[in-house]
Design a protein around this motif. Structure first.
Motif, PDB file in Angstrom:
ATOM      1  N   TYR A  52       0.828  -1.209   0.000  1.00  0.00           N
ATOM      2  CA  TYR A  52       0.000   0.000   0.000  1.00  0.00           C
ATOM      3  C   TYR A  52       0.861   1.257   0.000  1.00  0.00           C
ATOM      4  O   TYR A  52       0.425   2.303   0.462  1.00  0.00           O
ATOM      5  CB  TYR A  52      -0.937  -0.001   1.219  1.00  0.00           C
ATOM      6  CG  TYR A  52      -1.785  -1.242   1.293  1.00  0.00           C
ATOM      7  CD1 TYR A  52      -2.864  -1.427   0.430  1.00  0.00           C
ATOM      8  CD2 TYR A  52      -1.483  -2.256   2.208  1.00  0.00           C
ATOM      9  CE1 TYR A  52      -3.625  -2.587   0.477  1.00  0.00           C
ATOM     10  CE2 TYR A  52      -2.245  -3.421   2.254  1.00  0.00           C
ATOM     11  CZ  TYR A  52      -3.314  -3.578   1.391  1.00  0.00           C
ATOM     12  OH  TYR A  52      -4.066  -4.721   1.441  1.00  0.00           O
ATOM     13  N   ILE A  53       2.081   1.165  -0.535  1.00  0.00           N
ATOM     14  CA  ILE A  53       3.034   2.278  -0.445  1.00  0.00           C
ATOM     15  C   ILE A  53       2.501   3.547  -1.120  1.00  0.00           C
ATOM     16  O   ILE A  53       2.869   4.651  -0.727  1.00  0.00           O
ATOM     17  CB  ILE A  53       4.439   1.874  -0.971  1.00  0.00           C
ATOM     18  CG1 ILE A  53       5.515   2.822  -0.432  1.00  0.00           C
ATOM     19  CG2 ILE A  53       4.463   1.786  -2.490  1.00  0.00           C
ATOM     20  CD1 ILE A  53       5.713   2.801   1.055  1.00  0.00           C
ATOM     21  N   ASN A  54       1.606   3.398  -2.092  1.00  0.00           N
ATOM     22  CA  ASN A  54       1.045   4.594  -2.738  1.00  0.00           C
ATOM     23  C   ASN A  54       0.218   5.434  -1.771  1.00  0.00           C
ATOM     24  O   ASN A  54       0.007   6.621  -2.015  1.00  0.00           O
ATOM     25  CB  ASN A  54       0.204   4.213  -3.964  1.00  0.00           C
ATOM     26  CG  ASN A  54       1.074   3.744  -5.116  1.00  0.00           C
ATOM     27  OD1 ASN A  54       2.281   3.957  -5.132  1.00  0.00           O
ATOM     28  ND2 ASN A  54       0.465   3.087  -6.084  1.00  0.00           N
ATOM     29  N   THR A  55      -0.223   4.839  -0.647  1.00  0.00           N
ATOM     30  CA  THR A  55      -0.990   5.604   0.344  1.00  0.00           C
ATOM     31  C   THR A  55      -0.070   6.406   1.273  1.00  0.00           C
ATOM     32  O   THR A  55      -0.562   7.147   2.117  1.00  0.00           O
ATOM     33  CB  THR A  55      -1.886   4.688   1.202  1.00  0.00           C
ATOM     34  OG1 THR A  55      -1.055   3.851   2.022  1.00  0.00           O
ATOM     35  CG2 THR A  55      -2.801   3.834   0.340  1.00  0.00           C
ATOM     36  N   VAL A  56       1.235   6.277   1.105  1.00  0.00           N
ATOM     37  CA  VAL A  56       2.172   6.999   1.979  1.00  0.00           C
ATOM     38  C   VAL A  56       1.954   8.507   1.890  1.00  0.00           C
ATOM     39  O   VAL A  56       2.167   9.230   2.850  1.00  0.00           O
ATOM     40  CB  VAL A  56       3.647   6.608   1.683  1.00  0.00           C
ATOM     41  CG1 VAL A  56       4.143   7.236   0.391  1.00  0.00           C
ATOM     42  CG2 VAL A  56       4.555   6.952   2.853  1.00  0.00           C
ATOM     43  N   LYS A  57       1.460   8.971   0.743  1.00  0.00           N
ATOM     44  CA  LYS A  57       1.219  10.408   0.572  1.00  0.00           C
ATOM     45  C   LYS A  57       0.136  10.938   1.508  1.00  0.00           C
ATOM     46  O   LYS A  57       0.090  12.118   1.803  1.00  0.00           O
ATOM     47  CB  LYS A  57       0.906  10.737  -0.888  1.00  0.00           C
ATOM     48  CG  LYS A  57      -0.325  10.071  -1.441  1.00  0.00           C
ATOM     49  CD  LYS A  57      -0.399  10.260  -2.958  1.00  0.00           C
ATOM     50  CE  LYS A  57      -1.575   9.561  -3.580  1.00  0.00           C
ATOM     51  NZ  LYS A  57      -1.659   8.129  -3.372  1.00  0.00           N
ATOM     52  N   ASP A  58      -0.732  10.031   2.010  1.00  0.00           N
ATOM     53  CA  ASP A  58      -1.755  10.429   2.981  1.00  0.00           C
ATOM     54  C   ASP A  58      -1.178  10.500   4.397  1.00  0.00           C
ATOM     55  O   ASP A  58      -1.762  11.130   5.272  1.00  0.00           O
ATOM     56  CB  ASP A  58      -2.925   9.429   2.971  1.00  0.00           C
ATOM     57  CG  ASP A  58      -3.578   9.334   1.594  1.00  0.00           C
ATOM     58  OD1 ASP A  58      -3.633  10.354   0.882  1.00  0.00           O
ATOM     59  OD2 ASP A  58      -4.011   8.220   1.234  1.00  0.00           O
ATOM     60  N   VAL A  59      -0.051   9.828   4.608  1.00  0.00           N
ATOM     61  CA  VAL A  59       0.569   9.739   5.938  1.00  0.00           C
ATOM     62  C   VAL A  59       1.719  10.739   6.074  1.00  0.00           C
ATOM     63  O   VAL A  59       1.865  11.403   7.087  1.00  0.00           O
ATOM     64  CB  VAL A  59       1.075   8.299   6.191  1.00  0.00           C
ATOM     65  CG1 VAL A  59       1.713   8.172   7.559  1.00  0.00           C
ATOM     66  CG2 VAL A  59      -0.058   7.297   6.036  1.00  0.00           C
TER      67      VAL A  59
END
Length: 106
Positions: A52-59
């Motif tokens: 799910y590394i693409n969700t890192v931008k939310d974190v």
């Protein structure tokens, strides 16, 4: 001449050396699975699974943050680093695997 190879010329730091030098503002990113993270992780680290590394931008909103990535052995964190570069993150270091970490786990 004798070719000693690049690895002999440039000794890589291990995860413990990186953590000793870590600045307070450096983000520690564990890219192992949620289950692996919950079994024990380096104190202060956050978890975003490689899958799910693409969700890192939310974190991690600031793409210029200094980020240290780790996983179990260093392999997945290397893959995550390349994926995060594609997302525009600029200050990334794969510090390797938790299997070499000598400190306390959380």
């Amino acid at each position: 001449t004798i070719d000693i190879g690049r690895s002999a010329m440039f000794k890589h730091k291990d995860i413990n050396e990186y953590l000793k030098e870590k600045e307070d503002s450096t983000i520690l990113l564990d890219v192992r699975t949620k289950e692996e993270y919950e079994e024990g992780h380096i104190p202060g680290s956050i978890n975003v699974e490689l899958d799910y590394i693409n969700t890192v931008k939310d974190v991690i909103k600031d793409k210029e943050s200094k980020i240290y990535l780790y996983c179990r052995s260093g392999h997945r964190s290397g893959i995550a680093l390349n994926a995060m570069k594609e997302l525009g993150y600029t200050d990334l270091t794969n510090i390797g695997g938790i299997i070499h970490y000598k400190g306390e786990l959380e």
